[in-house]
Design a protein around this motif. Structure first.
Motif, mmCIF file in Angstrom:
data_model
loop_
_atom_site.group_PDB
_atom_site.id
_atom_site.type_symbol
_atom_site.label_atom_id
_atom_site.label_comp_id
_atom_site.label_asym_id
_atom_site.label_seq_id
_atom_site.Cartn_x
_atom_site.Cartn_y
_atom_site.Cartn_z
ATOM 1 N N GLU A 196 0.817 -1.213 0.000
ATOM 2 C CA GLU A 196 0.000 0.000 0.000
ATOM 3 C C GLU A 196 0.849 1.259 0.000
ATOM 4 O OE1 GLU A 196 -2.677 -0.273 3.260
ATOM 5 O OE2 GLU A 196 -3.815 -1.946 2.410
ATOM 6 N N THR A 197 2.133 1.123 0.312
ATOM 7 C CA THR A 197 3.016 2.300 0.297
ATOM 8 C C THR A 197 3.496 2.641 -1.108
ATOM 9 O OG1 THR A 197 4.958 0.914 0.721
ATOM 10 C CG2 THR A 197 3.811 1.833 2.637
ATOM 11 N N ASP A 198 3.213 1.756 -2.070
ATOM 12 C CA ASP A 198 3.589 2.029 -3.464
ATOM 13 C C ASP A 198 2.537 2.953 -4.080
ATOM 14 O OD1 ASP A 198 5.957 0.434 -3.586
ATOM 15 O OD2 ASP A 198 4.685 -1.345 -3.629
ATOM 16 N N GLN A 199 2.837 4.227 -4.049
ATOM 17 C CA GLN A 199 1.865 5.221 -4.490
ATOM 18 C C GLN A 199 1.813 5.372 -6.009
ATOM 19 O OE1 GLN A 199 -0.159 6.973 -2.187
ATOM 20 N NE2 GLN A 199 0.714 5.414 -0.821
ATOM 21 N N ASN A 200 2.955 5.275 -6.648
ATOM 22 C CA ASN A 200 3.042 5.572 -8.078
ATOM 23 C C ASN A 200 3.765 4.420 -8.788
ATOM 24 O OD1 ASN A 200 2.713 7.068 -10.404
ATOM 25 N ND2 ASN A 200 4.542 8.307 -10.089
ATOM 26 N N VAL A 201 3.038 3.687 -9.647
ATOM 27 C CA VAL A 201 3.579 2.498 -10.297
ATOM 28 C C VAL A 201 3.455 2.648 -11.812
ATOM 29 C CG1 VAL A 201 3.325 0.000 -10.582
ATOM 30 C CG2 VAL A 201 2.973 1.037 -8.339
ATOM 31 N N TYR A 202 4.526 2.273 -12.529
ATOM 32 C CA TYR A 202 4.497 2.274 -13.988
ATOM 33 C C TYR A 202 4.553 0.837 -14.486
ATOM 34 C CZ TYR A 202 5.885 7.200 -13.463
ATOM 35 O OH TYR A 202 5.946 8.523 -13.115
#
Length: 454
Positions: A306-312
């Protein structure tokens, strides 16, 4: 007499990832086109290298002790499934060791090498099959199936292929019978005469919707409509939702479209993975084993928090992984070269209720500067050629916290991993997932981080 062109006999002592096998002849290492450890084969030397001989396997003289199961009746001639007849447990363990060897050659050492994941289905698992029209013998009757092993143009009539289910076999047989009756000829790759090129059948594993796409160089419309009626008369287990006719007058022997016409139903089918719905169009990429793809994607998504705010999600295709990642991450952006796939991904994300997904159409190398901010995580699922060296350097320079790399070609995977470790990245874990039972292929999912190894 030189060694080139000589026919030899040898025992297979080792298998190399991708299907090749290794033996020995008069003290020299011989790498041949196929073989299973323990077999004795006849091979023909085609090239003399400084370190080894290259050969083509002509025939298996003695079976291997690991060949304990009945193989498909086409296994001796079809070039599709070189591991048939071998116990599935042995297949998975062998492929896992072959991928480990590729890592070891490059001195790539993951902190954890997980046990390989088996496919939930070993037979009848493919959701797509591209059959080719041709002749198994020169001047012989029309055939429809797979290319003959070691022969570029001859086509084996694969009426009993074990990789697909009964609906595929019924559709294939009905099609080749229909065109034999009318004496329609296959398209010849050299003379460019003839009509019939390919039959592409897709069947969604979890919705049972079927798409059939006939690819021809040219054909009277009346004839393809008669063929359509023949298909509609079949008793199938799935739902025949789409019948298409594609005209391809290009010289290259690939399935592509100059013109496509929907003869029946709709121009797409629907598949469901892990509770999400996805639309599959005629030329879109979708993992060919939906059952094992769920295992693969569950592993990949488990690496996010849940701490992964921005994923490509790069090379996102129809946005399958993008949307699954959107369940865990705050925002996910997918990049895909094929505009049609991006358009469909946007529609599916909306239908699946995701508001935290966005998609960019373009080449990864050229669109990185359009991405919104520094990523917490990068997802890579590139084509077999892997990630271009320059693009990989640009991705590493973005300095995400983690990188999840899904590869259908471990040979190019290790190239990219070597580049990453040289730039200070650490391989946290690696795991093989077998999406391709009875073949020499396997998927590999790797987690990397910029953190120092403990």
């Amino acid at each position: 007499m030189g060694l080139k062109g000589m026919e030899i006999e040898m025992d297979i002592e080792e298998m190399i990832f991708g299907g090749k096998a290794v033996g020995e002849y008069e003290g020299q290492r011989v790498v041949t086109s196929y073989g299973i450890v323990g077999q004795r084969v006849q091979a023909k030397i085609k090239r003399v290298r400084q370190t080894h001989l290259e050969a083509n396997t002509l025939q298996v003289i003695d079976k291997s002790p690991v060949e304990i199961e009945e193989a498909c009746p086409h296994s001796g001639t079809c070039g599709g499934c070189s591991l048939q007849g071998v116990s599935y447990q042995w297949q998975v363990e062998s492929k896992n060791e072959q991928v480990k060897a590729l890592f070891s050659e490059r001195k790539l050492v993951p902190s954890i090498w997980h046990k390989p994941v088996k496919s939930p289905r070993i037979e009848g698992y493919r959701n797509k099959m591209e059959f080719s029209f041709g002749n198994q013998e020169r001047g012989g009757q029309l055939t429809l199936g797979m290319h003959q092993r070691g022969r570029r143009y001859d086509v084996v009539d694969t009426a009993h292929c074990n990789l697909v289910d009964e609906d595929f076999r019924h559709i294939r047989t009905a099609t080749v019978t229909f065109f034999r009756e009318r004496q329609v000829q296959p398209y010849h790759k050299i003379s460019h005469n003839g009509t019939l090129r390919h039959l592409v059948v897709r069947k969604a594993a979890f919705t049972s919707e079927i798409m059939v796409n006939l690819v021809t160089a040219n054909a009277p419309e009346l004839l393809v409509n008669e063929w359509k009626e023949r298909l509609l008369s079949l008793e199938l287990g799935g739902d025949l939702a789409s019948i298409l006719w594609t005209v391809n007058n290009q010289v290259a022997d690939t399935v592509q479209s100059d013109h496509i016409q929907c003869l029946y139903g709709k121009e797409s089918i629907r598949e469901s993975l892990l509770g999400l719905n996805f639309t599959i169009t005629p030329f879109s990429f979708f993992q060919t084993n939906s059952y094992a793809a769920e295992c693969l994607y569950e592993i990949a998504t488990s690496f996010l928090s849940e701490t992964d705010q921005n994923v490509y999600d790069l090379y996102c295709g129809l946005g399958t992984i993008t949307q699954l990642m959107a369940r865990r991450a705050s925002k996910v952006t997918g990049i895909e070269l094929v505009t049609e796939a991006v358009q469909q991904a946007r529609k599916d994300a909306q239908l699946n209720g995701f508001e935290n997904c966005s998609f960019i159409a373009g080449d990864v190398k050229e669109t990185l500067d359009q991405l919104p901010g520094k990523p917490d995580a990068l997802i890579l699922d590139p084509p077999r050629a892997g990630v271009h060296h320059k693009a990989m350097a640009d991705l590493l320079a973005m300095k995400p916290e983690k990188m999840i790399y899904i590869s259908c070609n471990p040979r190019t995977l290790v190239d990219n991993l070597e580049q990453a470790t040289a730039a200070g990245w650490h391989i946290e874990s690696a795991q093989c997932v077998d999406l391709f039972p009875n073949t020499p292929h396997v998927e590999c999912v790797v987690l990397m981080s910029k953190k120092e190894a403990n």
